[in-house]
Motif scaffolding. Structure first.
Motif, PDB file in Angstrom:
ATOM      1  N   ARG A  28       6.301   2.544  -0.719  1.00  0.00           N
ATOM      2  CA  ARG A  28       6.183   2.139   0.681  1.00  0.00           C
ATOM      3  C   ARG A  28       6.088   0.624   0.805  1.00  0.00           C
ATOM      4  NH1 ARG A  28       0.535   3.080   3.217  1.00  0.00           N
ATOM      5  NH2 ARG A  28       0.257   1.293   1.829  1.00  0.00           N
ATOM      6  N   ASP A  29       5.293  -0.005  -0.067  1.00  0.00           N
ATOM      7  CA  ASP A  29       5.177  -1.468  -0.028  1.00  0.00           C
ATOM      8  C   ASP A  29       6.510  -2.129  -0.337  1.00  0.00           C
ATOM      9  OD1 ASP A  29       2.523  -1.137   0.562  1.00  0.00           O
ATOM     10  OD2 ASP A  29       1.803  -1.531  -1.467  1.00  0.00           O
ATOM     11  N   ARG A  30       7.262  -1.524  -1.283  1.00  0.00           N
ATOM     12  CA  ARG A  30       8.573  -2.085  -1.607  1.00  0.00           C
ATOM     13  C   ARG A  30       9.505  -1.975  -0.401  1.00  0.00           C
ATOM     14  NH1 ARG A  30       9.658   1.027  -5.485  1.00  0.00           N
ATOM     15  NH2 ARG A  30       8.846  -0.288  -7.164  1.00  0.00           N
ATOM     16  N   ARG A  73       8.553  -1.786   2.743  1.00  0.00           N
ATOM     17  CA  ARG A  73       8.083  -2.722   3.759  1.00  0.00           C
ATOM     18  C   ARG A  73       8.517  -4.147   3.430  1.00  0.00           C
ATOM     19  NH1 ARG A  73       1.809  -0.893   5.078  1.00  0.00           N
ATOM     20  NH2 ARG A  73       2.326   1.010   6.254  1.00  0.00           N
ATOM     21  N   SER A  74       8.424  -4.493   2.143  1.00  0.00           N
ATOM     22  CA  SER A  74       8.834  -5.834   1.740  1.00  0.00           C
ATOM     23  C   SER A  74      10.317  -6.046   1.992  1.00  0.00           C
ATOM     24  CB  SER A  74       8.501  -6.048   0.253  1.00  0.00           C
ATOM     25  OG  SER A  74       8.945  -7.317  -0.181  1.00  0.00           O
ATOM     26  N   ARG A 123       2.621   4.634  -2.464  1.00  0.00           N
ATOM     27  CA  ARG A 123       2.221   3.354  -1.860  1.00  0.00           C
ATOM     28  C   ARG A 123       3.076   2.211  -2.396  1.00  0.00           C
ATOM     29  NH1 ARG A 123      -3.972   1.815  -1.072  1.00  0.00           N
ATOM     30  NH2 ARG A 123      -3.585   3.421   0.504  1.00  0.00           N
TER      31      ARG A 123
END
Length: 587
Positions: free
Chosen positions: A383-385, A387-388, A380
């Motif tokens: 994934r967040d990195r 997405r960012s 996660r």
């Protein structure tokens, strides 16, 4: 940290094995002291019908009688309880003989253990306390499956009750941990949609079922499963658990860590185990032994295959294979202990091999659940990195480098989205195009650096406008705005014009005159059936007329311009490079 974790696992292995050999003080193992007899009926043999040497033979389809004479020290107690750990028989009778000639008889049969079933796969028969001494104990089995696996103990009732309490506590804790892990892994599967969480859930469910039937807790709900039915169910669930663990390994191990043929072979073995276990639960007549042997072979082949696959993946650098091997070291040690103890360990211990398997299975599933949690957390974060970073790249792709507002691409996307929101809604939405007057003269007189500063100053002023406003630079000195709100569009345009005219540019260049802009706008809410391109064309035509009328003013687009064609106007280009355009003289 890895060394500490690995040593912790090994230390726990030794600790559990040490506890497993902890015995019960005061317990008497009767098996070495039995005299035995085999009969074809349930008639109790006479005193001379027993042999006290050798091992019983030919009892599988007969009645096997076992007799123990209490020693003087054993007769001194009056609170004895008999426990039997072997439930594969058709019928069982326990007879307590007292010195006064009286007897007390207990009878159970497969499918009906009454109130004699106890945790830890035991049957318990307390001897009634009387004023006279207990002389001997006789046990009769009809169709006993295996004398070698029979475990019989005579122990004081308080000790048996204490053991039952310890076993109940441990089994309850293990099953509770397994059930909590089942809920948690199902939650992980629902949230993360990871197949590994589903296979882990199936493995945990099999362990819960196996623990419930092995410990005989399930008999509180399905008493008819007592005896051979529970044994077969346990064997089936254990095989299903092996198959689920195999699929957990295959679904979790990193790509490229195992050859394709290896994955196919393990899946085929897992399917064979499931098929053999399903047949073994209700075997056709004359096939139970054959199916049991087949199931043993395929389970053994699957275990060997899983061990080899784990080793190969670990050697290739798989982190999951390493954690999988460490987590499974506990159950493997427990199973080996269970097998060895049935051969060489006398049954004075509190922990049976199966109880140890249940306990380490609970620890294993907690270990794997924690490992899955950390893995998903890391995924996660990654994934967040990503997405960012993707959002940052998208923002850069839609942002004008010079002014910081949307570029042409970003503005057109946002404008279409904002205009689409007006469908069926009662609100004023306007599309505005603004062009800085005589911008070419500013560049030619003061230089392009000053021109860039002017564009930045204007963009800052537009970005500071109050209300729901989308601002973009369409190219050169041209800006676009989409505004939504209750304020009349012509009043808003006039406020924007005055705002730009009031900007002080003297700090940029002392001789720089005031900067003005021309505007073309259209009320999108007045044309609910029009698409975005005709609205943009109408605003562009209105801007053309504002330039023709002397600049520094706003002109509203005509409805006819909205209805005219679907060709998108050529906006966002330097007017100096497109002399064929009707807008080329706006400079």
């Amino acid at each position: 940290m890895r060394i500490i974790r690995h040593r912790s696992i090994l230390s726990l292995n030794f600790l559990l094995l040490f506890l497993a050999f902890t015995g019960s003080a005061g317990a008497v193992v009767l098996k070495p002291h039995f005299c035995h007899a085999v009969t074809s009926s349930n008639h109790l043999p006479g005193p001379n019908g027993y042999r006290c040497d050798g091992t019983p033979r030919g009892y599988e389809k007969q009645w096997l009688w076992l007799r123990h004479e209490l020693t003087p020290d054993e007769r001194a107690r009056t609170d004895w309880s008999l426990t039997i750990r072997q439930t594969r028989f058709r019928q069982l009778s326990v007879i307590f003989h007292y010195v006064d000639g009286r007897t007390n008889i207990h009878t159970v049969r497969a499918g009906d253990f009454g109130d004699h079933w106890a945790l830890n796969a035991h049957l318990a028969f307390p001897a009634p306390s009387r004023d006279v001494e207990l002389d001997s104990v006789t046990i009769g089995f009809q169709d006993l499956a295996a004398y070698d696996l029979l475990r019989v103990r005579l122990l004081p009732e308080p000790i048996r009750a204490r053991e039952a309490g310890i076993v109940a506590l441990l089994a309850g804790c293990a099953l509770s941990l397994l059930f909590a892990s089942l809920i948690y892994n199902l939650f992980l599967f629902g949230v993360a949609k990871q197949r590994s969480a589903l296979w882990h859930s199936l493995w945990v469910a099999c362990m819960i079922g196996w623990g419930a039937f092995w410990s005989q807790l399930a008999l509180a709900v399905v008493p008819a499963a007592a005896g051979i039915a529970s044994v077969r169910i346990c064997a089936m669930l254990a095989a299903f658990a092996e198959a689920a663990a195999t699929m957990l390994l295959l679904s979790s191990i990193e790509p490229g860590m195992l050859p394709r043929w290896g994955r196919i072979s393990l899946r085929a073995l897992a399917a064979a185990v499931v098929a053999a276990a399903a047949l073994a639960i209700m075997p056709p007549a004359g096939t139970p032994s054959l199916l049991a042997n087949i199931l043993t072979i395929v389970v053994l082949a699957l275990v060997i295959g899983v061990i080899m696959a784990t080793g190969v993946a670990w050697r290739r650098g798989s982190r999951f294979a390493r954690d999988f091997a460490l987590a499974w070291s506990l159950p493997i040690a427990a199973v080996l202990y269970s097998i060895i103890s049935d051969i060489v360990v006398t049954d004075t211990r509190i922990f049976s091999g199966e109880l140890l398997v249940l306990l380490v299975g609970a620890f294993q599933t907690v270990w794997l659940s924690v490992r899955a949690t950390f893995t998903l957390a890391a995924m996660r974060v990654e994934r967040d990195r990503e997405r960012s970073q993707r959002a940052r790249f998208e923002q850069l792709a839609e942002t004008d480098d010079l002014t910081g507002v949307y570029n042409r691409r970003g503005f057109l996307v946002r404008a279409r989205q904002e205009l689409a929101r007006t469908d069926g809604k009662q609100r004023t939405v306007g599309l505005i195009l603004a062009d800085v007057d005589h911008f070419k003269r500013i560049n030619d007189t003061h230089g392009h650096d000053v021109g860039d500063l002017v564009l930045r100053r204007i963009a800052d002023a537009l970005r500071a406008l109050s209300g729901d406003v989308v601002v973009g630079r369409l190219g050169g000195e041209e800006f676009g705005l989409v505004v939504a709100g209750g304020l009349a569009l012509d009043i808003f345009v006039e406020q924007v014009r005055e705002t730009i005219s009031a900007i002080d540019m003297t700090d940029i260049a002392a001789t720089l005159p005031g900067v003005t802009a021309s505007f073309g706008y259209v009320r999108a809410s007045d044309h609910p059936d029009a698409s975005f391109e005709p609205l943009l064309r109408a605003a562009d035509q209105a801007l053309y007329r504002a330039k023709a009328l002397g600049r520094n003013r706003g002109v509203e687009g005509h409805p006819a311009d909205v209805q005219r064609g679907e060709e998108e106007p050529r906006i966002g280009h330097d007017r100096r490079t497109h002399r064929s355009s009707p807008l080329s003289f706006r400079q």
